[in-house]
Structure formats: structure tokens, C-alpha cells
Design an enzyme around this catalytic site. Structure first.
Site, mmCIF file in Angstrom:
data_model
loop_
_atom_site.group_PDB
_atom_site.id
_atom_site.type_symbol
_atom_site.label_atom_id
_atom_site.label_comp_id
_atom_site.label_asym_id
_atom_site.label_seq_id
_atom_site.Cartn_x
_atom_site.Cartn_y
_atom_site.Cartn_z
ATOM 1 N N ARG A 146 -63.393 48.620 -49.020
ATOM 2 C CA ARG A 146 -62.305 49.322 -48.123
ATOM 3 C C ARG A 146 -62.947 50.070 -48.186
ATOM 4 N NH1 ARG A 146 -58.623 45.582 -45.508
ATOM 5 N NH2 ARG A 146 -58.235 46.969 -43.843
ATOM 6 N N TYR A 149 -64.735 52.677 -46.491
ATOM 7 C CA TYR A 149 -64.203 53.187 -45.118
ATOM 8 C C TYR A 149 -63.048 54.060 -44.926
ATOM 9 C CZ TYR A 149 -61.192 53.327 -39.915
ATOM 10 O OH TYR A 149 -61.239 53.221 -39.215
ATOM 11 N N LYS A 153 -62.793 58.494 -44.850
ATOM 12 C CA LYS A 153 -62.080 58.888 -43.899
ATOM 13 C C LYS A 153 -60.567 60.264 -44.176
ATOM 14 C CE LYS A 153 -63.108 57.661 -39.631
ATOM 15 N NZ LYS A 153 -62.792 57.741 -38.500
ATOM 16 N N GLY A 211 -49.529 34.497 -43.322
ATOM 17 C CA GLY A 211 -49.465 34.851 -41.337
ATOM 18 C C GLY A 211 -48.475 35.752 -41.534
ATOM 19 N N PRO A 278 -54.019 45.222 -46.599
ATOM 20 C CA PRO A 278 -52.769 45.404 -46.561
ATOM 21 C C PRO A 278 -51.792 44.704 -45.871
ATOM 22 C CG PRO A 278 -53.634 46.561 -44.755
ATOM 23 C CD PRO A 278 -54.653 45.910 -45.596
ATOM 24 N N ARG A 281 -48.236 46.936 -42.625
ATOM 25 C CA ARG A 281 -48.453 48.788 -42.521
ATOM 26 C C ARG A 281 -47.462 48.784 -40.705
ATOM 27 N NH1 ARG A 281 -53.912 49.604 -42.362
ATOM 28 N NH2 ARG A 281 -54.265 49.503 -44.374
HETATM 29 N N1 LIG Z 1 -59.496 50.728 -33.104
HETATM 30 C C1 LIG Z 1 -58.407 51.139 -34.118
HETATM 31 O O1 LIG Z 1 -57.494 49.772 -33.922
HETATM 32 C C2 LIG Z 1 -58.961 51.849 -34.782
HETATM 33 C C3 LIG Z 1 -57.618 52.499 -35.926
HETATM 34 C C4 LIG Z 1 -57.801 53.542 -36.821
HETATM 35 C C5 LIG Z 1 -58.972 54.536 -36.366
HETATM 36 N N2 LIG Z 1 -59.569 54.134 -35.597
HETATM 37 C C6 LIG Z 1 -60.457 55.399 -35.675
HETATM 38 O O2 LIG Z 1 -60.976 55.347 -33.860
HETATM 39 C C7 LIG Z 1 -62.877 55.896 -34.170
HETATM 40 C C8 LIG Z 1 -62.596 54.790 -32.890
HETATM 41 O O3 LIG Z 1 -62.939 53.383 -33.491
HETATM 42 P P1 LIG Z 1 -63.294 52.577 -32.473
HETATM 43 O O4 LIG Z 1 -62.347 51.125 -33.082
HETATM 44 O O5 LIG Z 1 -63.998 52.763 -31.317
HETATM 45 O O6 LIG Z 1 -64.846 51.375 -32.902
HETATM 46 P P2 LIG Z 1 -65.884 51.171 -32.820
HETATM 47 O O7 LIG Z 1 -66.655 50.684 -33.851
HETATM 48 O O8 LIG Z 1 -65.735 50.630 -31.396
HETATM 49 O O9 LIG Z 1 -66.890 52.306 -32.081
HETATM 50 C C9 LIG Z 1 -67.426 53.910 -33.030
HETATM 51 C C10 LIG Z 1 -68.437 54.142 -31.976
HETATM 52 O O10 LIG Z 1 -69.289 54.831 -33.992
HETATM 53 C C11 LIG Z 1 -70.628 54.886 -33.470
HETATM 54 N N3 LIG Z 1 -71.455 55.352 -34.534
HETATM 55 C C12 LIG Z 1 -70.670 54.550 -35.646
HETATM 56 N N4 LIG Z 1 -71.704 55.672 -36.878
HETATM 57 C C13 LIG Z 1 -72.635 56.750 -35.807
HETATM 58 C C14 LIG Z 1 -72.761 57.704 -36.345
HETATM 59 N N5 LIG Z 1 -73.307 57.836 -37.989
HETATM 60 N N6 LIG Z 1 -73.494 58.614 -35.665
HETATM 61 C C15 LIG Z 1 -73.255 58.174 -34.509
HETATM 62 N N7 LIG Z 1 -72.409 57.319 -34.159
HETATM 63 C C16 LIG Z 1 -72.137 56.122 -34.366
HETATM 64 C C17 LIG Z 1 -70.671 53.619 -32.674
HETATM 65 O O11 LIG Z 1 -72.258 53.059 -32.481
HETATM 66 C C18 LIG Z 1 -69.203 53.211 -32.272
HETATM 67 O O12 LIG Z 1 -69.810 53.550 -30.528
HETATM 68 C C19 LIG Z 1 -63.552 55.682 -35.388
HETATM 69 O O13 LIG Z 1 -63.343 56.491 -35.799
HETATM 70 C C20 LIG Z 1 -62.730 54.337 -35.941
HETATM 71 O O14 LIG Z 1 -62.144 54.999 -37.279
HETATM 72 C C21 LIG Z 1 -59.860 53.153 -34.809
#
Ligand SMILES: NC(=O)c1ccc[n+]([C@@H]2O[C@H](COP(=O)([O-])OP(=O)(O)OC[C@H]3O[C@@H](n4cnc5c(N)ncnc54)[C@H](O)[C@@H]3O)[C@@H](O)[C@H]2O)c1
Length: 327
Positions: A146, A149, A153, A211, A278, A281
Site C-alpha cells: 500500500r 499510495y 500521498k 468483520g 488497517p 480507522r
Molecule cells: N473515495 C474515497 O473514499 C477517497 C478517500 C481518500 C482519498 N481520496 C482521494 O480523492 C481523490 C479522488 O478519489 P476517487 O475516489 O474519486 O477515485 P477515482 O479513481 O474514481 O478518481 C481518480 C481520478 O483520477 C484520474 N487519474 C488517475 N491518475 C491520473 C493521472 N496520472 N493523470 C490524470 N488523471 C489521473 C482517474 O482516471 C480518475 O478519474 C484521489 O486523489 C483519492 O486519493 C478518495
């Protein structure tokens, strides 16, 4: 709060789950939106309803390469968010977080504009304090599956704060906890979408471990409201700030709710816990309550049915069996 005026806002990752809802929200607020996405996990389907909106445009671009645009604000969401996707090409995941951050920060510096980073609760790793407050530095494995990521971040946060300290960039860093809602990926391995799709297909619901591990789930509209409020704060507010729902549920309890709401006859199947998963959380959102006057408003009992409805329609469109109770 700033005086309201319409802006041109860049949303990277704008065709993804959260990004597409953010685009909707910003357009509804009267802004212009430039959505940049490489469609790795996002899809045109997520933004197809905006096709005829003159204030909306989509650019296919990978944020690991520099981009040159004229915008008033940047909201950086580009990054695959689910383990299945971010582990497919872990080197690209780190590049997306780190090179992506460098590129959007460089753009923000050139434009002198405010910039938002979609960070994550994963920066806390497998936390040793509960609930997690923003001053907790985390418990992260730097060499696990992991890490691409989590560490990507974390490094992106470092870059945001160094740009802030070094060149005075106006930054807003949100640490997002598990969010769910329509337009999640049907097969991204996340617990909410997994359970709903399995229940609708009549497949067994897969629970990793016993679970008893807990998760907190925030409905997408609540989260996006948090983003918008964070962007409207004075420049002195940089974050990091937790955004999520502190209400904890065990994964087992979520499975039972999904079975109830879908009327599914699916069974539950237990599998071993994946490496580094995890156990617990939960966000402490005291800071968000105080600074943004924000807290999640949508209970699971409202958000889950809306999400189930989306997946039901999605599975019907894609020719899969719908609710197994109907067949
Ligand atoms: N959904 C959650 O629960 C959650 C939780 C924590 C953080 N996040 C963060 O929020 C953001 C959005 O998450 P999400 O759930 O919508 O995920 P998602 O995978 O649906 O969206 C991510 C988007 O980024 C685009 N992408 C990926 N790599 C790219 C690149 N190199 N260049 C351009 N575009 C790129 C993907 O095509 C996608 O459209 C992310 O940064 C994620 O880390 C989301």
C-alpha cells in the site's frame, strides 16, 4: 469567508468518482470547470451529463506531465484511490501523487492561485491512536504493497507545505476518509461497492477477516460540501483537515445493512485479511466542525439506498442480472 465570485477552476481527476461530483457542484455554483483526467479509473460516463454545458470542458492529460492552463483555482484529485487500482501500477501511482503534485503546484505558483489537495486518511497508515486527529503523524509501512499510495500521498502533502512555506502558495489540504455514493467503481474492491454489487448479483458478500474491523463512511455530497467550505476559508487555513464521517460501523454490520436494503439472499463469505489492511480507522472531525462549521449530514440509511439505486441501474445497463430477489 471570501466574497463570492465565479471562477475558472481546474479539477484534476475530474472524471472520477469524487471529481465528477465536485465538477457538478462547482458548475451548480456558477463556476467554469476544466476537468483534466487520463481516464485510468475515471470514465466519460461520469461526466457525460455535462457534455452540453458551455462552462465545462474535459482535457485528456496525465498529471505526471506538466500542464499549462489559465485558471483561478486548482483542485487536485487525480490519483487512483482504491487498492485494486493503485496497486496495478504502483510506480505510476507514486508518480501520479508526487510528480502530479509537483506539476500542479508549479502551475499554481505560476498563476499565483489557490490549490487544494485531495489527501487521504491513508497517511495515518495503520493508526495507533483512535480517532485520528490531524496532529497524529501516522504509522505507515514504507515498503509494503500500500506504500505507493500512502507514501505518495504523504510526499504530496510535504510538497504542498513546502510550496506554502517556501513561496507562500495558498494551499488547502483535506484528508479524506472512506467516502461512498453513486459513481463509485463497481469492481474497485472497496467495501461499500463490493457489498452492493455482490448483493445485487446474488453473489456471496466477501468479508475479509472476522468483520469486526470498523470503517467510517461519508456520503459523497457531504464530503464535497466540505471541499467547497475549505476552499472558502481565509488563506491562513491550510489544513491538513480531516473530512469524513466519525460514525463507526463494523464491516459485518455494513454487510447486514446492504442485505436488508437490497432484499438480497446472498450469503456472507469470510476471507483472510489482506496485508497492511488497517483494522480500525475513524476521523476526529473537531477541526472541520470548528473551522468549516461542517459535519456529515447524510446517514447511511439515506446514502446507502441512493448508492444501491445507482448500482442497480448501472448493472441493468451493463446487462448483468439485477436484484437477485427479482429473478
Ligand atoms: N473515495 C474515497 O473514499 C477517497 C478517500 C481518500 C482519498 N481520496 C482521494 O480523492 C481523490 C479522488 O478519489 P476517487 O475516489 O474519486 O477515485 P477515482 O479513481 O474514481 O478518481 C481518480 C481520478 O483520477 C484520474 N487519474 C488517475 N491518475 C491520473 C493521472 N496520472 N493523470 C490524470 N488523471 C489521473 C482517474 O482516471 C480518475 O478519474 C484521489 O486523489 C483519492 O486519493 C478518495
Amino acid at each position: 469567508m471570501e466574497n463570492y465570485r465565479t471562477k475558472r477552476i481546474l479539477v484534476t481527476g475530474g472524471a472520477g468518482f469524487l471529481g465528477s461530483h465536485l465538477c457538478d457542484r462547482l458548475l451548480a455554483g456558477g463556476h467554469e470547470v476544466v476537468c483534466v483526467d487520463n481516464f485510468f479509473t475515471g470514465s466519460k460516463q461520469n461526466v457525460v451529463h455535462l457534455r452540453d454545458e458551455p462552462r465545462f470542458e474535459v482535457i485528456r492529460h496525465d498529471v505526471t506531465f506538466p500542464l499549462y492552463l489559465e485558471v483561478d483555482e486548482i483542485m487536485n484529485l487525480a490519483c487512483p484511490a482504491s487498492p485494486i487500482h493503485y496497486q496495478t501500477d504502483p510506480v505510476q501511482t507514486t508518480k501520479t501523487s508526487v510528480h502530479g503534485a509537483i506539476n500542479v503546484l508549479g502551475l499554481a505558483k505560476r498563476l499565483g492561485c489557490k490549490i487544494f489537495q485531495a489527501s487521504t486518511s491513508e497517511v495515518y497508515g495503520d493508526p495507533q491512536v483512535h480517532p485520528q486527529t490531524e496532529d497524529y503523524w501516522g504509522h505507515v509501512n514504507p515498503v509494503g504493497i500500500r506504500s505507493c499510495y500512502d507514501e505518495g500521498k504523504r510526499c504530496a502533502e510535504t510538497l504542498f507545505f513546502d510550496y506554502h512555506r517556501q513561496v507562500g502558495l495558498r494551499i488547502k489540504v483535506a484528508r479524506i476518509f472512506n467516502t461512498y455514493g453513486p459513481r463509485m467503481h463497481p469492481n474497485d474492491g472497496r467495501v461499500v461497492s463490493n457489498f452492493i454489487v455482490q448483493a445485487l448479483r446474488g453473489d456471496p458478500l466477501t468479508i475479509y477477516g472476522d468483520g469486526e474491523q470498523t470503517r467510517s463512511f461519508c456520503y459523497v455530497d457531504d464530503l464535497i460540501e466540505g471541499f467547497v467550505r475549505l476552499m472558502e476559508t481565509p488563506d491562513s487555513v491550510t489544513g491538513p483537515i480531516n473530512l469524513g464521517n466519525p460514525g463507526e460501523f463494523t464491516v459485518g454490520e455494513l454487510a447486514r445493512r446492504v442485505l436488508d436494503l437490497t432484499g438480497s439472499k446472498s450469503k456472507v463469505r469470510h476471507l483472510p485479511l489482506p496485508q497492511d489492511d488497517p483494522v480500525r480507522r475513524q476521523p476526529d472531525i473537531t477541526l472541520a466542525r470548528k473551522t468549516l462549521d461542517w459535519e456529515p449530514r447524510t446517514p447511511l440509511s439515506e446514502g446507502l439506498p441512493r448508492t444501491i439505486e445507482y448500482f442497480d441501474a448501472f448493472l441493468r445497463r451493463h446487462g448483468r442480472p439485477a436484484r437477485n430477489s427479482e429473478r
